[in-house]
Design an enzyme around this catalytic site. Structure first.
Site, short mmCIF file in Angstrom:
data_model
loop_
_atom_site.label_atom_id
_atom_site.label_comp_id
_atom_site.label_asym_id
_atom_site.label_seq_id
_atom_site.Cartn_x
_atom_site.Cartn_y
_atom_site.Cartn_z
N ASN A 298 0.87 -1.18 0.00
CA ASN A 298 0.00 0.00 0.00
C ASN A 298 0.90 1.23 0.00
O ASN A 298 1.48 1.58 1.03
CB ASN A 298 -0.90 -0.03 1.25
CG ASN A 298 -1.76 1.21 1.38
OD1 ASN A 298 -1.79 2.04 0.46
ND2 ASN A 298 -2.44 1.36 2.50
N LYS B 11 0.04 4.19 -0.24
CA LYS B 11 -0.66 5.36 0.32
C LYS B 11 -0.46 6.55 -0.62
O LYS B 11 -0.42 6.35 -1.83
CB LYS B 11 -0.16 5.62 1.74
CG LYS B 11 -0.26 4.34 2.61
CD LYS B 11 -0.09 4.57 4.07
CE LYS B 11 -0.26 3.22 4.79
NZ LYS B 11 -0.15 3.31 6.23
N HIS C 192 -9.50 1.16 4.90
CA HIS C 192 -8.24 1.39 5.63
C HIS C 192 -8.50 2.34 6.80
O HIS C 192 -9.31 3.27 6.68
CB HIS C 192 -7.18 1.98 4.68
CG HIS C 192 -5.81 1.94 5.28
ND1 HIS C 192 -5.40 2.86 6.21
CD2 HIS C 192 -4.79 1.06 5.13
CE1 HIS C 192 -4.16 2.56 6.59
NE2 HIS C 192 -3.77 1.48 5.94
N GLU D 145 -6.93 4.74 7.89
CA GLU D 145 -6.70 6.16 7.59
C GLU D 145 -7.93 6.78 6.93
O GLU D 145 -8.23 7.96 7.14
CB GLU D 145 -5.45 6.30 6.71
CG GLU D 145 -4.18 6.05 7.53
CD GLU D 145 -3.00 5.50 6.75
OE1 GLU D 145 -3.00 5.56 5.50
OE2 GLU D 145 -2.06 4.99 7.40
N GLU E 69 -5.18 -4.86 10.65
CA GLU E 69 -4.17 -3.82 10.81
C GLU E 69 -4.42 -3.07 12.12
O GLU E 69 -5.23 -2.12 12.16
CB GLU E 69 -4.24 -2.81 9.65
CG GLU E 69 -3.94 -3.41 8.30
CD GLU E 69 -3.34 -2.36 7.35
OE1 GLU E 69 -2.28 -2.66 6.79
OE2 GLU E 69 -3.90 -1.27 7.20
N GLY F 128 2.74 2.37 10.73
CA GLY F 128 3.69 3.46 10.56
C GLY F 128 4.44 3.84 11.83
O GLY F 128 5.10 4.88 11.89
N SER G 229 3.67 -2.14 10.21
CA SER G 229 5.13 -2.19 10.40
C SER G 229 5.73 -3.55 10.04
O SER G 229 6.64 -4.03 10.72
CB SER G 229 5.50 -1.78 11.83
OG SER G 229 5.10 -0.44 12.08
P1 13P Z 1 3.15 0.40 7.63
O1 13P Z 1 3.65 -0.90 7.02
O2 13P Z 1 3.89 1.60 7.13
O3 13P Z 1 3.06 0.32 9.11
O4 13P Z 1 1.65 0.61 7.09
C1 13P Z 1 0.76 -0.43 7.19
C2 13P Z 1 -0.46 -0.08 6.43
O5 13P Z 1 -1.20 0.81 6.82
C3 13P Z 1 -0.73 -0.82 5.20
O6 13P Z 1 -2.02 -0.57 4.73
#
Ligand code: 13P
Length: 247
Positions: free
Chosen positions: A13, A15, A92, A94, A164, A170, A209
């Site tokens: 992803n 983003k 997601h 976010e 997740e 992150g 992560s």
């Molecule tokens: P990270 O791997 O940067 O922690 O992000 C995970 C994520 O949100 C994947 O959709």
């Protein structure tokens, strides 16, 4: 990942990151990728046309639950299909947070994807305070209930779930393999109450992560069928070694 029924899946992803130069780098680096896992790159929609797929597939990071029409700024499943998407991330954390997406809307998006032959990668997961209050299962159950209410067993069998935990996204704080396995097992048992065969075949990815040095132990858990990778999916070398860890 002992169950042969479920082919591992590793999805990156990106983003709101990347550019056409990174797309070209990935095309080159992934061209000869040969792993026993499905590999997907979910890049920003404006970059999707630049990918040369074959050894991997492409996916979107969001989709509208509506059909083509007067919905400025949205992308329908038809548009994503034409852009070559086989997958779309929905729900997601976010977007649940930034765009106030409810579990009901996420379920409608997932249903729309399935109707168009796009595999939705449906994200669930709890914030830190929920984990600290020991309420992970109740929280995730609510997110899953909306899916079960909206999609039939046959439709659910064409989806992928991504667990997740928000506190792991992150932050560099990965869930331990045991923490991940516990929630994955809970998710599978939730679906087994709906349909045992559905639960057995359902792929449940871990995200938060995931890095080259922790991917293998996470993916080795019985109910972890691959990963949804954020930061580490922006470096071809790291992403490839994570894909290899799913072998
Ligand atoms: P990270 O791997 O940067 O922690 O992000 C995970 C994520 O949100 C994947 O959709």
């Amino acid at each position: 990942m002992s169950d042969n029924l479920r082919k591992p899946l590793v999805a990156g992803n990106w983003k709101m990151n990347g550019n056409l130069a990174l797309v070209a780098e990935f095309n080159h680096a992934l061209a000869s990728l040969n792993v026993n896992a499905e590999v997907v790159v979910c890049a920003p929609s404006s970059l999707l046309h630049g990918f040369e797929t074959g050894s991997f597939s492409i996916g979107a990071q969001n989709v509208s639950h509506l059909d083509n029409g007067a919905h400025t700024g949205e992308l329908s499943v038809d548009l994503l299909k034409e852009a070559g998407c086989g997958y779309a991330i929905v729900g997601h954390s976010e977007r649940r947070e930034d765009q106030n997406e409810s579990s009901e809307l996420v379920a409608l998006k997932a249903k729309k994807c399935v109707s168009a032959g796009i595999v939705p990668i449906i994200c669930v997961g709890e914030p830190l305070e929920v984990r600290e209050a020991d309420s992970v299962e109740a929280f995730v159950s609510k997110q899953l209930a909306a899916l079960v209410d909206t999609l039939s067993v046959d439709e659910l069998s064409k989806t992928v779930i991504a667990y997740e935990p928000i506190w792991a996204i992150g932050t560099g704080k990965t869930a331990s393999p045991e923490q991940a396995q516990d929630v994955h097992e809970f998710i599978r048992s939730y679906f087994s109450k709906v349909d045992a065969q559905l639960a057995q075949g359902l792929r449940i990815l871990y995200g938060g992560s995931v890095k080259p040095d922790n991917a293998e132990t996470l993916f080795a858990q019985k109910d972890v069928d691959g990963g949804l990778i954020g930061g580490a999916s922006l470096k071809a070398e790291d992403f490839i070694s994570i894909c290899q860890a799913a072998n």
